[in-house]
Structure formats: structure tokens, C-alpha cells
Design a protein around this motif. Structure first.
Motif, PDB file in Angstrom:
ATOM      1  N   ASP A 179      35.288 -72.951  -4.309  1.00 54.23           N
ATOM      2  CA  ASP A 179      34.772 -71.660  -4.753  1.00 54.23           C
ATOM      3  C   ASP A 179      33.942 -70.938  -3.702  1.00 54.23           C
ATOM      4  OD1 ASP A 179      32.496 -73.191  -4.736  1.00 54.23           O
ATOM      5  OD2 ASP A 179      32.090 -73.039  -6.892  1.00 54.23           O
ATOM      6  N   ASP A 180      33.832 -71.518  -2.500  1.00 56.41           N
ATOM      7  CA  ASP A 180      33.042 -70.875  -1.455  1.00 56.41           C
ATOM      8  C   ASP A 180      33.904 -70.427  -0.280  1.00 56.41           C
ATOM      9  OD1 ASP A 180      33.694 -73.354  -0.482  1.00 56.41           O
ATOM     10  OD2 ASP A 180      31.667 -73.876   0.211  1.00 56.41           O
ATOM     11  N   ALA A 181      35.171 -70.188  -0.552  1.00 56.28           N
ATOM     12  CA  ALA A 181      36.102 -69.707   0.470  1.00 56.28           C
ATOM     13  C   ALA A 181      37.141 -68.835  -0.213  1.00 56.28           C
ATOM     14  CB  ALA A 181      36.766 -70.875   1.193  1.00 56.28           C
ATOM     15  N   ASP A 182      37.999 -68.208   0.574  1.00 62.53           N
ATOM     16  CA  ASP A 182      38.993 -67.281   0.044  1.00 62.53           C
ATOM     17  C   ASP A 182      40.398 -67.739   0.420  1.00 62.53           C
ATOM     18  OD1 ASP A 182      37.075 -65.484  -1.141  1.00 62.53           O
ATOM     19  OD2 ASP A 182      36.586 -64.823   0.898  1.00 62.53           O
ATOM     20  N   VAL A 183      41.379 -66.941   0.043  1.00 66.58           N
ATOM     21  CA  VAL A 183      42.782 -67.209   0.344  1.00 66.58           C
ATOM     22  C   VAL A 183      43.323 -66.029   1.132  1.00 66.58           C
ATOM     23  CG1 VAL A 183      45.052 -67.716  -0.618  1.00 66.58           C
ATOM     24  CG2 VAL A 183      42.991 -68.520  -1.798  1.00 66.58           C
ATOM     25  N   THR A 184      44.205 -66.292   2.083  1.00 67.34           N
ATOM     26  CA  THR A 184      44.769 -65.221   2.895  1.00 67.34           C
ATOM     27  C   THR A 184      46.255 -65.449   3.113  1.00 67.34           C
ATOM     28  OG1 THR A 184      44.392 -63.890   4.889  1.00 67.34           O
ATOM     29  CG2 THR A 184      44.314 -66.306   5.150  1.00 67.34           C
ATOM     30  N   SER A 185      46.865 -64.570   3.890  1.00 70.66           N
ATOM     31  CA  SER A 185      48.289 -64.677   4.213  1.00 70.66           C
ATOM     32  C   SER A 185      48.512 -64.222   5.647  1.00 70.66           C
ATOM     33  CB  SER A 185      49.119 -63.804   3.268  1.00 70.66           C
ATOM     34  OG  SER A 185      48.850 -62.426   3.498  1.00 70.66           O
ATOM     35  N   LEU A 186      49.678 -64.552   6.167  1.00 77.39           N
ATOM     36  CA  LEU A 186      50.024 -64.076   7.507  1.00 77.39           C
ATOM     37  C   LEU A 186      50.037 -62.551   7.551  1.00 77.39           C
ATOM     38  CD1 LEU A 186      52.888 -66.596   8.346  1.00 77.39           C
ATOM     39  CD2 LEU A 186      50.600 -66.554   9.381  1.00 77.39           C
ATOM     40  N   GLY A 219      48.203 -57.574   9.524  1.00 75.30           N
ATOM     41  CA  GLY A 219      48.357 -56.163   9.189  1.00 75.30           C
ATOM     42  C   GLY A 219      49.790 -55.687   9.186  1.00 75.30           C
ATOM     43  N   ARG A 220      50.727 -56.630   9.260  1.00 72.53           N
ATOM     44  CA  ARG A 220      52.140 -56.271   9.168  1.00 72.53           C
ATOM     45  C   ARG A 220      52.821 -57.227   8.186  1.00 72.53           C
ATOM     46  NH1 ARG A 220      51.769 -59.411  13.920  1.00 72.53           N
ATOM     47  NH2 ARG A 220      53.405 -61.002  14.137  1.00 72.53           N
ATOM     48  N   THR A 221      53.890 -56.766   7.583  1.00 75.81           N
ATOM     49  CA  THR A 221      54.566 -57.584   6.585  1.00 75.81           C
ATOM     50  C   THR A 221      55.356 -58.696   7.256  1.00 75.81           C
ATOM     51  OG1 THR A 221      54.730 -55.719   5.058  1.00 75.81           O
ATOM     52  CG2 THR A 221      56.209 -57.590   4.675  1.00 75.81           C
ATOM     53  N   ILE A 222      55.038 -59.930   6.873  1.00 78.26           N
ATOM     54  CA  ILE A 222      55.752 -61.107   7.364  1.00 78.26           C
ATOM     55  C   ILE A 222      56.259 -61.851   6.138  1.00 78.26           C
ATOM     56  CG2 ILE A 222      55.576 -63.295   8.607  1.00 78.26           C
ATOM     57  CD1 ILE A 222      53.336 -62.048  10.282  1.00 78.26           C
ATOM     58  N   THR A 223      57.561 -61.949   5.982  1.00 77.15           N
ATOM     59  CA  THR A 223      58.152 -62.540   4.792  1.00 77.15           C
ATOM     60  C   THR A 223      58.511 -64.005   5.024  1.00 77.15           C
ATOM     61  OG1 THR A 223      60.459 -62.069   5.364  1.00 77.15           O
ATOM     62  CG2 THR A 223      59.195 -60.279   4.325  1.00 77.15           C
ATOM     63  N   PRO A 224      58.787 -64.735   3.944  1.00 78.31           N
ATOM     64  CA  PRO A 224      59.259 -66.114   4.124  1.00 78.31           C
ATOM     65  C   PRO A 224      60.492 -66.218   5.006  1.00 78.31           C
ATOM     66  CG  PRO A 224      58.521 -65.829   1.884  1.00 78.31           C
ATOM     67  CD  PRO A 224      58.477 -64.462   2.522  1.00 78.31           C
ATOM     68  N   GLY A 261      54.453 -68.779  -5.662  1.00 80.78           N
ATOM     69  CA  GLY A 261      55.188 -67.618  -6.126  1.00 80.78           C
ATOM     70  C   GLY A 261      55.817 -66.831  -5.002  1.00 80.78           C
ATOM     71  N   PRO A 262      56.385 -65.663  -5.342  1.00 83.76           N
ATOM     72  CA  PRO A 262      57.066 -64.826  -4.360  1.00 83.76           C
ATOM     73  C   PRO A 262      56.170 -64.478  -3.171  1.00 83.76           C
ATOM     74  CG  PRO A 262      57.514 -64.063  -6.591  1.00 83.76           C
ATOM     75  CD  PRO A 262      56.447 -65.108  -6.709  1.00 83.76           C
ATOM     76  N   GLY A 263      56.778 -64.483  -2.002  1.00 80.93           N
ATOM     77  CA  GLY A 263      56.036 -64.191  -0.787  1.00 80.93           C
ATOM     78  C   GLY A 263      55.432 -65.403  -0.131  1.00 80.93           C
ATOM     79  N   GLN A 264      55.673 -66.568  -0.716  1.00 83.57           N
ATOM     80  CA  GLN A 264      55.129 -67.827  -0.196  1.00 83.57           C
ATOM     81  C   GLN A 264      56.299 -68.743   0.163  1.00 83.57           C
ATOM     82  OE1 GLN A 264      53.331 -70.806  -2.975  1.00 83.57           O
ATOM     83  NE2 GLN A 264      51.424 -70.081  -2.071  1.00 83.57           N
ATOM     84  N   LEU A 265      56.307 -69.240   1.390  1.00 80.92           N
ATOM     85  CA  LEU A 265      57.345 -70.181   1.790  1.00 80.92           C
ATOM     86  C   LEU A 265      56.901 -71.591   1.449  1.00 80.92           C
ATOM     87  CD1 LEU A 265      60.071 -70.757   3.141  1.00 80.92           C
ATOM     88  CD2 LEU A 265      58.853 -70.958   5.322  1.00 80.92           C
ATOM     89  N   ILE A 266      57.704 -72.265   0.618  1.00 77.97           N
ATOM     90  CA  ILE A 266      57.445 -73.637   0.224  1.00 77.97           C
ATOM     91  C   ILE A 266      58.323 -74.560   1.059  1.00 77.97           C
ATOM     92  CG2 ILE A 266      57.581 -75.317  -1.652  1.00 77.97           C
ATOM     93  CD1 ILE A 266      55.493 -73.204  -2.174  1.00 77.97           C
TER      94      ILE A 266
END
Length: 223
Positions: free
Chosen positions: A176-183, A188-193, A78-83
Motif C-alpha cells: 500500500d506504499d507504492a503504485d503500479v505503472t506500465s511501459l 508516454g507512447r503506446t506500447i502494446t503486448p 487484463g487487456p494491455g498486459q502481456l502474460i
């Protein structure tokens, strides 16, 4: 290798439309009518399930899921993810594991450019931020591929700045024993595709160069 940005920065691309585009490009690459091509885009929000998806990985609230012909289990796009969908000819003998490792290395190097330290986790595909004081192991990039007639499809999903709550309805990648994150979450700063697309093209070209075959002479196509 040719990079094509598909409406990137202007439109979130429907998953089914992009899947049809992949299949058309794949057929052209197999036939020698097109050079190796990497499609880069952002999807509209969608859950997709690979061949290994278990019933308990799926949403329980009736949220639609698209079943696809890649490896792996369920994930969100979805949005915010570079494919990035590399549609490339692999060298023979075809080594799918080595190809996946090349994709992962490209993202590891990209993340390092963003000052995010990432790694691989044994037995799990993708690119991860290792457990630390901030939390458990957390996936930054999902990898799911298919190889047909020596040419790849599907690829990687790099979390730049998505709404991570989208993962709450599923068991991402069946883990189920780990999480998901983003750049963005890690820095701590917005990094877009759009912020990372140039570097992604550079790292993919470098990582995949040794894994792909030289292009065959183009087949003449009658008008």
C-alpha cells in the motif's frame, strides 16, 4: 524451449481456461511428453489471489476474485498486459528464488530495450520503476510462481498498456506504499503486448537457459 502465443492479438483469454491449459501442459512436461513451454497471452480482466493474500487486500465491492495456487498476494490481469507462463524443468537442486530473479532480469532487460529504467526492490518480488520526481516506487511487472515436481507454473505479468484504474479496487500484491505503472505510462507512447512479445521471448530464453534442465527423452504415447 518452446514459445506458444495463445490467441495473442486476437482474443483476451479467460483465466480459468488458461489455468486448465497450464495444468495440462505442466503434466506433459513433468511426464517428458513435451519440451519446456512458455505460454504467452492476454487475459480478460480478472483479479487473482495467491496464497499470501490478506482479507484487506481484496475488493470491498463484491468484485469476484479467483484464488490460485501460486505464491504472492492479489493482483489484476487484463487487456494491455502481456502474460508469460513458463512451464519449465528447473535444474537441481531446485532454487525457486534464483528462478524468480531470472524472470525479473528478463523483464529488466526488456524494459531497458523500451528506454525504461527498472530495478528490484528489497523484500518485494517483481520489477519496479524507482521513486523519482514523478512519484513513488511503482511496479511494472508482477511475479507469482509455483513449482511442482521440479516444473514451474504461473509466471509474470508485464504492464504494457493496461487501464491502471483496475488496480484501484485492490491493494496490489498487498503493497500500500507504492503504485503500479506500465511501459506506456513511463514512456508516454503506446506500447502494446504485441509490440513487446518478440523481445519478451528473447529475454526469457536468455534468462532461463541457465536455470532449466535439459529435456528428458520423450515418452512414447500410444495413439
Amino acid at each position: 524451449m518452446r514459445f506458444e502465443r495463445v490467441r495473442l492479438g486476437s482474443e483476451h483469454v479467460d483465466y480459468h481456461w488458461a489455468w486448465d491449459l497450464q495444468r495440462r501442459v505442466h503434466a506433459e512436461v513433468v511426464a517428458g511428453e513435451r519440451e519446456d513451454t512458455v505460454l504467452l497471452l492476454e487475459h480478460a480482466g480478472v483479479y487473482t489471489a495467491g496464497k499470501r493474500t490478506a482479507s484487506w487486500d481484496r475488493p470491498t465491492d463484491g468484485t469476484p476474485v479467483v484464488d490460485v495456487d501460486r505464491g504472492g498476494r492479489i493482483t489484476w490481469h487484463g487487456p494491455g498486459q502481456l502474460i508469460a507462463y513458463p512451464i519449465v524443468r528447473l535444474r537441481e537442486p531446485v532454487d525457486v528464488v534464483a528462478y524468480v530473479r531470472a524472470l525479473e532480469q528478463a523483464v529488466i532487460d526488456l524494459a531497458a530495450d523500451c528506454d525504461v529504467a527498472t530495478t528490484r526492490v528489497a523484500g518485494r518480488s517483481g520489477v519496479w520503476v524507482a521513486a523519482d520526481a514523478r512519484g513513488r516506487d511503482r511496479k511494472l511487472c508482477a511475479v507469482g510462481v509455483r513449482v511442482a515436481k521440479g516444473v514451474t507454473m504461473h509466471g509474470i505479468a508485464i504492464n504494457a498498456c493496461p487501464d491502471l484504474s483496475a488496480y484501484d479496487r485492490i491493494v496490489p500484491c498487498g503493497i500500500d506504499d507504492a503504485d503500479v505503472t506500465s511501459l506506456s505510462a513511463e514512456t508516454g507512447r503506446t506500447i502494446t503486448p504485441l509490440d513487446i512479445v518478440d523481445a519478451t521471448e528473447h529475454e526469457l530464453a536468455r534468462a532461463l537457459g541457465a536455470r532449466t534442465r535439459p529435456a528428458r527423452p520423450a515418452v512414447a504415447v500410444r495413439p
